[in-house]
Write an enzyme that holds these catalytic residues in place. Sequence first.
Site, PDB file in Angstrom:
ATOM      1  N   ARG A   1      24.301  33.739  30.068  1.00 51.16           N
ATOM      2  CA  ARG A   1      23.992  32.584  29.226  1.00 51.16           C
ATOM      3  C   ARG A   1      25.088  31.541  29.359  1.00 51.16           C
ATOM      4  NH1 ARG A   1      20.016  31.299  26.412  1.00 51.16           N
ATOM      5  NH2 ARG A   1      20.130  29.687  24.823  1.00 51.16           N
TER       6      ARG A   1
ATOM      7  N   ARG B   1      27.135  24.113  22.918  1.00 52.82           N
ATOM      8  CA  ARG B   1      27.443  23.956  21.497  1.00 52.82           C
ATOM      9  C   ARG B   1      26.665  22.766  20.941  1.00 52.82           C
ATOM     10  NH1 ARG B   1      33.952  24.347  22.403  1.00 52.82           N
ATOM     11  NH2 ARG B   1      34.087  26.608  22.709  1.00 52.82           N
TER      12      ARG B   1
ATOM     13  N   ARG C   1      37.611  34.796  46.470  1.00 51.67           N
ATOM     14  CA  ARG C   1      37.903  33.377  46.596  1.00 51.67           C
ATOM     15  C   ARG C   1      39.375  33.150  46.277  1.00 51.67           C
ATOM     16  NH1 ARG C   1      35.022  30.230  49.492  1.00 51.67           N
ATOM     17  NH2 ARG C   1      35.262  28.361  48.187  1.00 51.67           N
TER      18      ARG C   1
ATOM     19  N   ARG D   1      39.142  20.136  40.409  1.00 58.93           N
ATOM     20  CA  ARG D   1      39.768  19.639  39.184  1.00 58.93           C
ATOM     21  C   ARG D   1      41.201  19.183  39.457  1.00 58.93           C
ATOM     22  NH1 ARG D   1      40.755  25.038  35.417  1.00 58.93           N
ATOM     23  NH2 ARG D   1      41.566  26.418  37.028  1.00 58.93           N
TER      24      ARG D   1
ATOM     25  N   GLU E   1      43.194  20.643  42.770  1.00 58.29           N
ATOM     26  CA  GLU E   1      42.786  22.010  43.101  1.00 58.29           C
ATOM     27  C   GLU E   1      41.451  22.029  43.830  1.00 58.29           C
ATOM     28  OE1 GLU E   1      40.771  25.625  40.601  1.00 58.29           O
ATOM     29  OE2 GLU E   1      42.636  24.820  39.771  1.00 58.29           O
TER      30      GLU E   1
ATOM     31  N   TYR F   1      36.877  39.832  37.138  1.00 54.74           N
ATOM     32  CA  TYR F   1      37.446  38.575  36.654  1.00 54.74           C
ATOM     33  C   TYR F   1      37.910  38.813  35.222  1.00 54.74           C
ATOM     34  CZ  TYR F   1      38.213  33.602  36.101  1.00 54.74           C
ATOM     35  OH  TYR F   1      38.806  32.387  35.905  1.00 54.74           O
TER      36      TYR F   1
ATOM     37  N   ASP G   1      40.846  37.678  32.110  1.00 55.73           N
ATOM     38  CA  ASP G   1      41.878  36.772  31.646  1.00 55.73           C
ATOM     39  C   ASP G   1      43.155  37.557  31.353  1.00 55.73           C
ATOM     40  OD1 ASP G   1      40.363  34.430  31.790  1.00 55.73           O
ATOM     41  OD2 ASP G   1      39.450  34.803  29.829  1.00 55.73           O
TER      42      ASP G   1
END
Length: 376
Positions: A178, A182, A256, A287, A311, A359, A361
């Site tokens: 999903r 917001r 990557r 970015r 980047e 992945y 954090d």
Amino acid sequence: MDFSGFRYIVVGAGFWGLTLAERIAKLKKEKVLILEAKNHPGGNCYSYFDKETNIEVHQYGSHIFHTNNDRVWEYINQFSGFNNYRHKVLTKYKNEVYTMPINLMTINQFYKKNFTPKEACGYLEKEAMDAHIDTPQSFEEVIVSQIGYPLYNAFIKGYTVKQWNQDPKDLPAYIIKRLPVRYNYNLNYFDDCYQGIPKFGYGEIFNRMLQTPGLEIRYNVDYFAIRDQLPKDAMIFYSGPIDKYFDYCFGELSWRSLTFISETVPVNDFQGTSVMNFADMDTLYTRCHEFRHYHPELDYSSLMKTIIFYEKSKETKRGEVPYYPIGLKKDKEIYEEYKLRAQTLKNVYLGGRLGEYAYMDMHQVILKALDLFDQI
């Protein structure tokens, strides 16, 4: 090189490896040897303060600490306090700046409307229905089935192609369940209760962790060149790529990496925010980072220089250190083979982003390390 006398050896000085090393040295009172391929600790989370400008530079791209986990927050605060920075991301599309993730301001600005939350939700539901996607079969279709084509084409498609070098139509649907949307004006990127940037930088966190009695770190060490010299009874904690550990016996996983172009610009403020995404396909970069914005508590008002990083994503070639996994279906199948092989190893633990092909954090990596320490 002498490795005798170490019962615990950590390969890789990122958050996973250093957390384990610090816990073992402090709580078990054992000597721990850390082998690091780079010339500094912290892996891709490393940062340093530029001597000329006193700007904290995130050497491998922006890292914002955020978590809802009390244990992780209490642990990391042993080594540094955090400032009150709250991350916000802007994105440029057709030379206009929008807020991300998609929120009520983004929707109203893009469609030139003044929707209420209820009206915006209903409008996007209609956009999604107009796409006529009943059973999404790809990454693209998952997102379009939620927000329709206009927002997808503007903010998601181009960025995704540049980030993954894949047509979103060819990416599998399970990559995203999903898309966060917001229907209010909450512009914060993260909702975690604990957030911020270390007051003295990530580099100082790692230096303080390494001050724990019993820790020794050796830099510029290729683990694979010396692994046969390590004590046979040592417990090994490895945080490099899992496919490389097993010499790619089940095949290469897809990864990557990122590349950066650094500039010191002779202005006080280059872009007015810490991160600006580029959604257009015709913009080469994904970015731009401007690091001065991560420390609102520091006074840069008289500084007429700022440091920026452009980047872009690139393919990871064998032998290069990857940044994150791609995780296609074939990768999942290959990883399961490696995972089963890893479970047969004696006194060897594989972890972190690269070791688990996941992945994660920073706070998730730290929690994994703390949980593993509880088991050994």
